[in-house]
Every structure is written in C-alpha cells, then in structure tokens.
Design a protein around this motif. Structure first.
Motif, PDB file in Angstrom:
ATOM      1  N   TYR A  27      10.813   8.485   0.725  1.00  0.00           N
ATOM      2  CA  TYR A  27      10.199   7.411  -0.085  1.00  0.00           C
ATOM      3  C   TYR A  27       8.915   7.942  -0.720  1.00  0.00           C
ATOM      4  CZ  TYR A  27       8.357   2.805  -1.363  1.00  0.00           C
ATOM      5  OH  TYR A  27       7.881   1.724  -2.064  1.00  0.00           O
ATOM      6  N   CYS A  29       5.652   6.645  -3.324  1.00  0.00           N
ATOM      7  CA  CYS A  29       5.040   5.514  -4.032  1.00  0.00           C
ATOM      8  C   CYS A  29       5.072   5.784  -5.536  1.00  0.00           C
ATOM      9  CB  CYS A  29       3.593   5.309  -3.587  1.00  0.00           C
ATOM     10  SG  CYS A  29       3.458   4.931  -1.837  1.00  0.00           S
ATOM     11  N   CYS A 217       5.569  -1.721  -0.399  1.00  0.00           N
ATOM     12  CA  CYS A 217       6.210  -0.451  -0.036  1.00  0.00           C
ATOM     13  C   CYS A 217       6.877  -0.538   1.334  1.00  0.00           C
ATOM     14  CB  CYS A 217       5.200   0.689  -0.082  1.00  0.00           C
ATOM     15  SG  CYS A 217       4.768   1.146  -1.771  1.00  0.00           S
ATOM     16  N   HIS A 242      -3.912   2.634   1.413  1.00  0.00           N
ATOM     17  CA  HIS A 242      -2.533   2.208   1.152  1.00  0.00           C
ATOM     18  C   HIS A 242      -1.541   2.682   2.219  1.00  0.00           C
ATOM     19  CE1 HIS A 242       0.916   0.795  -0.987  1.00  0.00           C
ATOM     20  NE2 HIS A 242       1.379   2.008  -1.210  1.00  0.00           N
ATOM     21  N   HIS A 243      -1.518   3.981   2.488  1.00  0.00           N
ATOM     22  CA  HIS A 243      -0.520   4.471   3.445  1.00  0.00           C
ATOM     23  C   HIS A 243      -0.833   4.041   4.879  1.00  0.00           C
ATOM     24  CE1 HIS A 243       0.957   7.759   0.443  1.00  0.00           C
ATOM     25  NE2 HIS A 243       1.406   6.551   0.180  1.00  0.00           N
ATOM     26  N   GLU A 246       0.518   0.601   5.070  1.00  0.00           N
ATOM     27  CA  GLU A 246       1.993   0.609   5.128  1.00  0.00           C
ATOM     28  C   GLU A 246       2.449   0.906   6.555  1.00  0.00           C
ATOM     29  OE1 GLU A 246       4.381   2.991   2.519  1.00  0.00           O
ATOM     30  OE2 GLU A 246       3.026   2.736   0.821  1.00  0.00           O
TER      31      GLU A 246
HETATM   32 ZN    ZN Z   1       3.282   2.794  -1.355  1.00  0.00          ZN
END
Ligand code: ZN
Ligand code: AMP
Length: 464
Positions: A27, A29, A217, A242-243, A246
């Motif tokens: 995956y 982004c 995500c 962000h990560h 997630e």
């Molecule tokens: Zn993402």
C-alpha cells in the motif's frame, strides 16, 4: 534471490519475506487531488513503481497487489472548489476539481513510465469501511465521540509512537496545532468530524460528517489488502503523524502487533539546492516538466539518487540523463531483449540500490561495445524495458530533440551578460553574433529600456 528492504519500523535493512508469496501486498499513500502534482510527488510514484516491478519479477506478475489510493475528500479540495468554481454548488464544484485533477495525475504518472497499480481506491467510495472501523475503535475503548466528532484516544495505546520514534514532547507539540475543547488528551486526533450543511458529508452514527485523513488509509488498505499486509510506503514527511496514526487505528481496531511488516519512506526532493515552494518560484509540476523533457528523462533522473537520500533536482542532471538515454536508445536500436540482466535485478534487490543499478547498465553498454557482443546489448535492452524505459522507437526518441527545447539557464544568462557588455563597448558584430548563438539554442531576446533606471534590460523566452 534474497530481496532486502530497509524497514523504518526496525531501522534496519532486512530480508523480505512476504506473508503469502502468492499474494504480496503493498500500500502506498497517493495524492490528494486538488492541484497539479509536483515533481516531489513523482518521487514515491516512481520509487514504488520500481519496487512493484521488482516484486512482480520475483514473485510473478499475478502474485502482487499494489494499492495506491486517491484522497478525494479533504478540506483543501473544498477550499479550491469554492475558489475556482464560485458559480457552482459546492458538491458539483468539488467533483469538477477532483475528477480533473485525478485525470491529470493519471496522465502525468503514465508519462513517467509507471505501471498502473492493481487498485486505485477513492476515499469517497470507502466511507462505509471508515465508519465500520471507527465503530470498532469506539467499541474497544480506543476512540470516543464528542460534539459530533470522533477522536482516537492516544493514551489508550501504550506503544503509540513506535513507528516514528518521536520523543513524546515532539508529538505533543505536533498535535497541539488543533487544540479543541472536545479533546480529552493532547495528542488525540480526529477520526470523524461534523460537516456544515454546505460542506460534503455522509450520514453516520455521530451525525452528518466526513472522515479525517488518517482513517481513509486504514480503511482502504483493510478493504483491499486485509488487516495485516507486507509493505506500506510513502514520503518521509508522512511518517508522523499520518503513518503513526494509520498504525494506531489499524492495530487497535484489529488487535495485531503491526499494520504492515515493512514500512518504507522516500527522502525529500529539493530544486537546485532549495526547498521547492510556490513563494520561491521554483515549484515544478510534472505537467510543466513534461513540456520540456521526455517522461523517461524525468524517470531516469529520479533513479540517479538512492530513494532514501534527499534528491537535488537540477537542470544539469536532467540534461545528463537525456544524453545517457540518447546513447542507450541509439545503441540498443531495435534489439528485441525482454529479460533484465541479473546484475541489474540484484542491485535493485539490495534495497533498490538504483545508483548501483545504473552503474550496471553502463557496464553492459561498455561490455557490448568492447566485445561487439549481442548478449550484452540484448541484456541492456531487456533491462531498460524492465525498468520502464524504451517505450519509444529509436526514431520517435530522436525526434523528441527536435520538437522540444531545453536550455541551460546559467549559460543563457551568461551569454546575455556578455552581449550587454559588447553593446556597451559598441562592439555590434560581437553583440549580433551572441544573439545568433542564442537563437540557435531556441532563445529569443527582447531589449527594452528600464523606465526607472534608463538602463537597457534584456528579457528572453524559449521559442518552441
Ligand atoms: Zn496514507
Ligand atoms: P501529498 O499530496 O502532499 O499528500 O503527497 C503525496 C506524496 O508525495 C506523499 O507520499 C508525499 O510524501 C510525497 N511528497 C510530497 N512532497 C515531496 C517532496 N518534496 N519530495 C518527495 N516526496 C514528496
């Protein structure tokens, strides 16, 4: 052949071993679609395309699932829609912005020689999965609803911060940007927020609203790759928050130790030694660059720097790339090779060591030259095709030089200064000679008196 990848999660280069070799899952982004993608955005696109090609080569083309999402719900999109289409209802304006930007992105990255990912999910088509995830988080005590918002309860996760390894103070400072009365903990972040009547929104157990960015995500990777998958990628700027967020959402929703086994981050791109920014006037969109340079030149230029290093994007490097590709196109001619050389694949398998890989390509070129050997020529052709080059015929490639003009700005400015100096000394012959030399480079001059200083000023443009 062992594939080694640097894993941000462990800060080590590790042997890669997929959960299921028949379905290797990655995956990355993708873009938030509100404006032209810039050349910095092209970096993860090209880096993870290379990895996608390498995984397909290693495990089989049907055995790799590569997901790159499209973020088509975001407050930046709403603002752009209101600004650019004031006459339309906001929802129509948003659709206008997202659909044209997404189409432009697809055209840009195709021109960069990238393969289409297996799935390119849109956030707005996964709202149900986001709501389901948020409900799981509330039920397991990792999230709470307050005033139409739902927030992730960061202190409920003992090892929050394990991926980015940021000091707690930094994380708190980063989270403080949005202080809000409904937040219980300083670092808690938004999973869902309410929408005003004129903002895009979906019905949910917490009222009409829209998702936060991070949950998108987690939901899309879950839907298309499962609860735990092999590789998660993106630019280094996404590592925190962000990560990290997630990871928090996916691990707390499903109760696993990891969200993805391997986390990969590309370094940042700067332009001619400076941070790229609109205010500095050095903001380069992929689209603009494609007007002056073949996509394969942009692609090759990106590969000259290892993906984890910062890259300095310069005209000089682009010019050198073009010369190298000219030589390879000419040398390979219509050689049919389709298989990459072992040394090229091995370099890539060492954490995408593209500088080493390029040295191997030069070595093949030189070996073929020395021995006149068809084997090396064939291997060069096969390697270049494997890497996403040689999409043109040799003739079509050569013709690009004639239809596109690229100039060395420093050289042009130096010639203009020399011409001005010749004119000051009334050396008209030399001044004309320099003007002709510039015309030969496709540069057209315009002389005008600066009204303020009364001095002669020369402006120039490139005539295509
Ligand atoms: Zn993402
Ligand atoms: P964004 O649309 O800003 O979320 O960015 C999309 C992707 O491009 C993300 O993976 C970012 O990390 C990456 N990215 C953005 N700017 C740069 C840059 N200057 N250099 C390298 N990668 C970047």
């Amino acid at each position: 052949m062992a594939l080694k990848l640097y894993n941000t999660l462990t800060r080590e280069k590790e042997d890669f071993s997929p959960i299921d070799p028949k379905n290797v899952r990655m995956y990355v982004c993708g873009p938030t679609v509100y404006d032209f993608a810039h050349i910095g955005n092209a970096r993860p696109v090209i880096v993870f395309d290379l990895l996608f090609r390498l995984l397909r080569h290693t495990y089989g083309a049907q055995a790799v699932t590569y997901v790159r999402n499209v973020t088509d719900v975001d407050d930046k999109i709403n603002a752009r829609a209101a600004r650019d289409f004031p006459g339309l209802a906001l929802n129509d304006a948003i659709r206008e912005v997202t659909s044209t930007t997404e189409a432009q992105f697809q055209a840009d990255v195709t021109a960069l020689g990238t393969l289409a990912p297996t799935v390119q999910p849109r956030a707005t088509e996964h709202i149900a999965e986001m709501i389901a995830l948020i409900e799981k988080l509330i039920a397991s005590g990792h999230a709470y609803a307050a005033e139409g918002h739902v927030l992730f309860d960061v202190p409920s996760m003992p090892d929050y911060g394990r991926l980015s390894k940021r000091p707690l103070d930094d994380m708190i400072a980063g989270a403080r940007v949005d202080v809000a009365p409904y937040k219980r903990g300083e670092m808690d972040f938004v999973l869902w927020k309410p929408s005003a009547d004129d903002e895009p929104g979906w019905q949910s157990p917490w009222g009409r609203g829209r998702p936060g960015w991070h949950i998108e995500c987690s939901a899309m990777s879950w839907k298309h790759l499962g609860e735990v998958f092999d590789i998660h990628g993106g630019g280094i700027d996404l590592l925190f928050p962000h990560h990290e967020n997630e990871v928090a959402q996916s691990r707390c929703a499903f109760g696993h130790d990891v969200m993805a086994n391997v986390w990969m981050h590309n370094g940042f791109l700067q332009v001619e030694g400076e941070k790229m920014s609109k205010s500095l006037g050095n903001f380069l969109t992929i689209n603009q660059l494609l007007a002056d340079w073949p996509g394969e030149v942009l692609r090759f230029t990106m590969m000259k720097t290892h993906y984890r290093q910062p890259i300095d994007w310069t005209v000089k490097s682009l010019e050198e790339s073009w010369k190298t590709l000219d030589d390879w196109y000419w040398f390979v001619g219509d050689t049919p090779g389709t298989k990459p050389a072992k040394a090229v694949v091995e370099a890539l398998a060492d954490d995408l060591a593209t500088p080493k890989m390029i040295a191997e390509l030069h070595a093949l070129r030189n070996a073929a030259q020395r021995n006149g050997g068809e084997g090396a020529r064939d291997a060069l052709a096969g390697s270049l095709r494997f890497l996403g080059f040689l999409a043109d015929t040799p003739d079509a490639w050569a013709a690009r030089r004639k239809t596109s003009v690229s100039v060395d700005v420093e050289q042009v400015e130096a010639l203009i200064a020399a011409r001005l100096s010749a004119r000051k000394h009334k050396n008209w012959a030399e001044s004309d000679r320099i003007r002709d030399e510039l015309a030969g480079l496709g540069v057209v001059l315009k002389d005008a008196k600066d009204p303020a200083s009364g001095e002669m000023k020369t402006t120039w443009e490139v005539k295509r």
